[in-house]
Design a protein around this motif. Structure first.
Motif, PDB file in Angstrom:
ATOM      1  N   TYR A  30     103.924  -5.397  24.833  1.00 33.09           N
ATOM      2  CA  TYR A  30     102.481  -5.225  24.949  1.00 33.09           C
ATOM      3  C   TYR A  30     102.207  -3.742  25.151  1.00 33.09           C
ATOM      4  O   TYR A  30     102.704  -3.135  26.094  1.00 33.09           O
ATOM      5  N   VAL A  31     101.433  -3.157  24.236  1.00 32.01           N
ATOM      6  CA  VAL A  31     101.119  -1.731  24.302  1.00 32.01           C
ATOM      7  C   VAL A  31      99.608  -1.591  24.250  1.00 32.01           C
ATOM      8  O   VAL A  31      98.937  -2.221  23.436  1.00 32.01           O
ATOM      9  N   GLN A  32      99.077  -0.758  25.135  1.00 27.58           N
ATOM     10  CA  GLN A  32      97.643  -0.525  25.154  1.00 27.58           C
ATOM     11  C   GLN A  32      97.400   0.980  25.226  1.00 27.58           C
ATOM     12  O   GLN A  32      97.975   1.666  26.066  1.00 27.58           O
ATOM     13  N   LEU A  33      96.568   1.485  24.326  1.00 30.93           N
ATOM     14  CA  LEU A  33      96.249   2.901  24.272  1.00 30.93           C
ATOM     15  C   LEU A  33      94.785   3.074  24.643  1.00 30.93           C
ATOM     16  O   LEU A  33      93.910   2.459  24.042  1.00 30.93           O
ATOM     17  N   SER A  34      94.545   3.880  25.665  1.00 34.08           N
ATOM     18  CA  SER A  34      93.176   4.137  26.112  1.00 34.08           C
ATOM     19  C   SER A  34      92.889   5.627  26.023  1.00 34.08           C
ATOM     20  O   SER A  34      93.760   6.453  26.267  1.00 34.08           O
ATOM     21  N   LEU A  35      91.660   5.943  25.674  1.00 35.80           N
ATOM     22  CA  LEU A  35      91.230   7.330  25.599  1.00 35.80           C
ATOM     23  C   LEU A  35      89.944   7.451  26.405  1.00 35.80           C
ATOM     24  O   LEU A  35      88.950   6.805  26.085  1.00 35.80           O
ATOM     25  N   LEU A  36      89.998   8.217  27.465  1.00 40.84           N
ATOM     26  CA  LEU A  36      88.855   8.419  28.353  1.00 40.84           C
ATOM     27  C   LEU A  36      88.329   7.087  28.885  1.00 40.84           C
ATOM     28  O   LEU A  36      87.129   6.852  28.951  1.00 40.84           O
ATOM     29  N   GLY A  37      89.231   6.191  29.234  1.00 47.35           N
ATOM     30  CA  GLY A  37      88.846   4.909  29.802  1.00 47.35           C
ATOM     31  C   GLY A  37      88.385   3.874  28.803  1.00 47.35           C
ATOM     32  O   GLY A  37      87.968   2.799  29.181  1.00 47.35           O
ATOM     33  N   VAL A  38      88.458   4.190  27.511  1.00 51.52           N
ATOM     34  CA  VAL A  38      88.047   3.256  26.471  1.00 51.52           C
ATOM     35  C   VAL A  38      89.309   2.784  25.746  1.00 51.52           C
ATOM     36  O   VAL A  38      90.096   3.603  25.273  1.00 51.52           O
ATOM     37  N   ASP A  39      89.483   1.473  25.680  1.00 46.87           N
ATOM     38  CA  ASP A  39      90.634   0.937  24.960  1.00 46.87           C
ATOM     39  C   ASP A  39      90.480   1.237  23.475  1.00 46.87           C
ATOM     40  O   ASP A  39      89.516   0.822  22.842  1.00 46.87           O
ATOM     41  N   VAL A  40      91.427   1.996  22.940  1.00 53.72           N
ATOM     42  CA  VAL A  40      91.389   2.366  21.533  1.00 53.72           C
ATOM     43  C   VAL A  40      92.253   1.415  20.718  1.00 53.72           C
ATOM     44  O   VAL A  40      91.886   1.013  19.619  1.00 53.72           O
ATOM     45  N   LEU A  41      93.396   1.031  21.273  1.00 57.09           N
ATOM     46  CA  LEU A  41      94.331   0.199  20.525  1.00 57.09           C
ATOM     47  C   LEU A  41      95.101  -0.688  21.485  1.00 57.09           C
ATOM     48  O   LEU A  41      95.556  -0.226  22.535  1.00 57.09           O
ATOM     49  N   SER A  42      95.223  -1.949  21.140  1.00 58.94           N
ATOM     50  CA  SER A  42      96.050  -2.878  21.901  1.00 58.94           C
ATOM     51  C   SER A  42      96.953  -3.611  20.928  1.00 58.94           C
ATOM     52  O   SER A  42      96.487  -4.093  19.898  1.00 58.94           O
ATOM     53  N   VAL A  43      98.232  -3.655  21.237  1.00 57.91           N
ATOM     54  CA  VAL A  43      99.193  -4.346  20.392  1.00 57.91           C
ATOM     55  C   VAL A  43      99.964  -5.319  21.270  1.00 57.91           C
ATOM     56  O   VAL A  43     100.555  -4.933  22.266  1.00 57.91           O
ATOM     57  N   ASP A  44      99.917  -6.571  20.889  1.00 58.64           N
ATOM     58  CA  ASP A  44     100.690  -7.615  21.566  1.00 58.64           C
ATOM     59  C   ASP A  44     101.618  -8.186  20.508  1.00 58.64           C
ATOM     60  O   ASP A  44     101.170  -8.872  19.596  1.00 58.64           O
ATOM     61  N   ALA A  45     102.901  -7.854  20.602  1.00 57.50           N
ATOM     62  CA  ALA A  45     103.844  -8.236  19.553  1.00 57.50           C
ATOM     63  C   ALA A  45     105.000  -9.034  20.136  1.00 57.50           C
ATOM     64  O   ALA A  45     105.432  -8.804  21.263  1.00 57.50           O
ATOM     65  N   ARG A  46     105.482  -9.950  19.355  1.00 59.19           N
ATOM     66  CA  ARG A  46     106.659 -10.722  19.725  1.00 59.19           C
ATOM     67  C   ARG A  46     107.584 -10.725  18.518  1.00 59.19           C
ATOM     68  O   ARG A  46     107.214 -11.156  17.441  1.00 59.19           O
ATOM     69  N   PHE A  47     108.780 -10.184  18.719  1.00 56.75           N
ATOM     70  CA  PHE A  47     109.792 -10.142  17.677  1.00 56.75           C
ATOM     71  C   PHE A  47     110.841 -11.195  17.999  1.00 56.75           C
ATOM     72  O   PHE A  47     111.350 -11.243  19.115  1.00 56.75           O
ATOM     73  N   VAL A  48     111.158 -12.013  17.022  1.00 57.20           N
ATOM     74  CA  VAL A  48     112.123 -13.087  17.232  1.00 57.20           C
ATOM     75  C   VAL A  48     113.253 -12.925  16.226  1.00 57.20           C
ATOM     76  O   VAL A  48     113.009 -12.809  15.026  1.00 57.20           O
ATOM     77  N   VAL A  49     114.474 -12.893  16.743  1.00 60.25           N
ATOM     78  CA  VAL A  49     115.662 -12.890  15.895  1.00 60.25           C
ATOM     79  C   VAL A  49     116.368 -14.203  16.178  1.00 60.25           C
ATOM     80  O   VAL A  49     116.876 -14.416  17.279  1.00 60.25           O
ATOM     81  N   ALA A  50     116.351 -15.093  15.199  1.00 57.60           N
ATOM     82  CA  ALA A  50     116.954 -16.405  15.376  1.00 57.60           C
ATOM     83  C   ALA A  50     117.107 -17.068  14.014  1.00 57.60           C
ATOM     84  O   ALA A  50     116.526 -16.605  13.027  1.00 57.60           O
ATOM     85  N   SER A  51     117.865 -18.130  13.998  1.00 50.12           N
ATOM     86  CA  SER A  51     117.940 -18.901  12.768  1.00 50.12           C
ATOM     87  C   SER A  51     116.607 -19.619  12.592  1.00 50.12           C
ATOM     88  O   SER A  51     115.829 -19.766  13.541  1.00 50.12           O
ATOM     89  N   VAL A  52     116.331 -20.084  11.402  1.00 51.38           N
ATOM     90  CA  VAL A  52     115.073 -20.773  11.143  1.00 51.38           C
ATOM     91  C   VAL A  52     114.969 -22.016  12.020  1.00 51.38           C
ATOM     92  O   VAL A  52     113.920 -22.290  12.611  1.00 51.38           O
ATOM     93  N   ASP A  53     116.059 -22.744  12.144  1.00 54.03           N
ATOM     94  CA  ASP A  53     116.058 -23.951  12.965  1.00 54.03           C
ATOM     95  C   ASP A  53     115.743 -23.629  14.426  1.00 54.03           C
ATOM     96  O   ASP A  53     114.914 -24.291  15.058  1.00 54.03           O
ATOM     97  N   THR A  54     116.367 -22.599  14.966  1.00 55.75           N
ATOM     98  CA  THR A  54     116.117 -22.206  16.358  1.00 55.75           C
ATOM     99  C   THR A  54     114.677 -21.759  16.539  1.00 55.75           C
ATOM    100  O   THR A  54     114.012 -22.120  17.509  1.00 55.75           O
TER     101      THR A  54
END
Length: 114
Positions: A30-54
């Protein structure tokens, strides 16, 4: 007792990869970028490395298979546009409010006997 301890067996890359694909590896960020107290960018990412079945077992257990339900039926570009519009509106509102306050202060200073 003339026994000795066995040295741990080293794992090959194939063994490690097999375990990762079988069990799965999840990186949650979870990454959040704020400029002068204003949220400019928020990224909520989930990376999964697994077999398709898993992954399918994981996604079913966490209710991640129904993407339309999670995004309220909106496509990802629509969500990005909404986030951009919201951020732009917030910035514009803050700038307009500051300019209005400055104008009011200047008018007060002009008409105040000094």
């Amino acid at each position: 007792m003339g026994g000795y301890l066995d040295r741990p067996h080293s794992s090959s890359l194939a063994d490690v990869l097999n375990v990762i694909l079988d069990k799965g590896l999840v990186i949650d960020a979870y990454v959040q970028l704020s400029l002068l107290g204003v949220d400019v960018l928020s990224v909520d990412a989930r990376f999964v490395v697994a077999s398709v079945d898993t992954y399918l077992r994981y996604a079913e257990a966490t209710n991640r298979l129904d993407l339309a339900k999670q995004t309220e039926g909106k496509a990802p570009p629509d969500l990005a546009a909404k986030a951009f519009d919201s951020t732009a509106e917030t910035i514009a509102h803050d700038v307009a409010q500051k300019k209005t306050e400055n104008f009011v202060e200047n008018v007060k200073d002009f008409f105040t006997p000094g």
